[in-house]
Motif scaffolding. Sequence first.
Motif, PDB file in Angstrom:
ATOM      1  N   GLN A 135      23.885  48.734  29.080  1.00  0.00           N
ATOM      2  CA  GLN A 135      23.810  50.157  28.764  1.00  0.00           C
ATOM      3  C   GLN A 135      23.784  50.998  30.037  1.00  0.00           C
ATOM      4  O   GLN A 135      24.465  52.024  30.142  1.00  0.00           O
ATOM      5  N   TRP A 136      22.971  50.567  31.009  1.00  0.00           N
ATOM      6  CA  TRP A 136      22.887  51.299  32.272  1.00  0.00           C
ATOM      7  C   TRP A 136      24.218  51.239  33.023  1.00  0.00           C
ATOM      8  O   TRP A 136      24.712  52.253  33.526  1.00  0.00           O
ATOM      9  N   LYS A 138      27.205  50.858  31.925  1.00  0.00           N
ATOM     10  CA  LYS A 138      28.251  51.661  31.289  1.00  0.00           C
ATOM     11  C   LYS A 138      28.173  53.120  31.739  1.00  0.00           C
ATOM     12  O   LYS A 138      29.208  53.782  31.900  1.00  0.00           O
ATOM     13  N   THR A 139      26.960  53.631  31.943  1.00  0.00           N
ATOM     14  CA  THR A 139      26.839  55.014  32.420  1.00  0.00           C
ATOM     15  C   THR A 139      27.358  55.125  33.852  1.00  0.00           C
ATOM     16  O   THR A 139      27.946  56.143  34.227  1.00  0.00           O
ATOM     17  N   ASP A 142      31.232  55.092  33.691  1.00  0.00           N
ATOM     18  CA  ASP A 142      31.780  56.396  33.314  1.00  0.00           C
ATOM     19  C   ASP A 142      31.633  57.409  34.450  1.00  0.00           C
ATOM     20  O   ASP A 142      32.516  58.248  34.671  1.00  0.00           O
ATOM     21  N   GLY A 143      30.512  57.332  35.183  1.00  0.00           N
ATOM     22  CA  GLY A 143      30.318  58.236  36.311  1.00  0.00           C
ATOM     23  C   GLY A 143      31.335  58.004  37.413  1.00  0.00           C
ATOM     24  O   GLY A 143      31.866  58.954  38.004  1.00  0.00           O
ATOM     25  N   ILE A 160      22.670  59.778  35.159  1.00  0.00           N
ATOM     26  CA  ILE A 160      22.553  58.321  35.279  1.00  0.00           C
ATOM     27  C   ILE A 160      21.156  57.978  35.775  1.00  0.00           C
ATOM     28  O   ILE A 160      20.723  58.453  36.824  1.00  0.00           O
TER      29      ILE A 160
END
Length: 209
Positions: A135-136, A138-139, A142-143, A160
């Motif tokens: 989950q972390w 993936k952020t 995307d960033g 994030i």
Amino acid sequence: MDMQFGTVELVSFHEGDFFLGMAVTSALTSPMENGYFSADLCSPSNIQLVKVSKAVGLNDNCLLIQHHTIKTYNQAVPGLLVTVRNSKSSWRLYEMRLFVNLALIGYANSTADEWSLAGVQKDTGKLLFVERMEQWAKTVQDGVDRGLDFSKPATAFDGIEGIESIFKPRATGNRPIVARYSNSPNSSIQYTYCGVLERMINPAEEQCH
């Protein structure tokens, strides 16, 4: 055509032991001609614990999480390696590699088989940790994708959380990820993450307030 790259390496220690290591590599020049650093890390044949591909055409946008072993002071250190790679037209490139020492979260001497997809699904603790890490990551993925845009938005990495968020309890009743540090075969010290102090503590010696 001259290409320039930059790499930044960061290392974090906990109680004197290597805990986290991160390396970020990026292309520093913007050449006039077009081109791509395509690596195809998320190829269907590349089976990993976690694989998230958002690639389009020649653009790389790949997230991998896999078991990985490094050597420090001639000792093998088992860990999980998070790789986020993104490349776009005009030779834009950003790659992050983050290594987490599994020994300091209670999984010393763990093997690659134990951290395969099948192995993790047999262990609730490992599955929870991998889910949080995914989950972390993936952020971050995307960033990075936003950050490589030609407009270079200053807000690309906003929102994030820090890597320590992986070790925090996510809701009432959830147990935090626990790190166990042992300096001899017959003794061990247990640490938990303290959100107030934003660091790991030994509850036997220090209170979280």
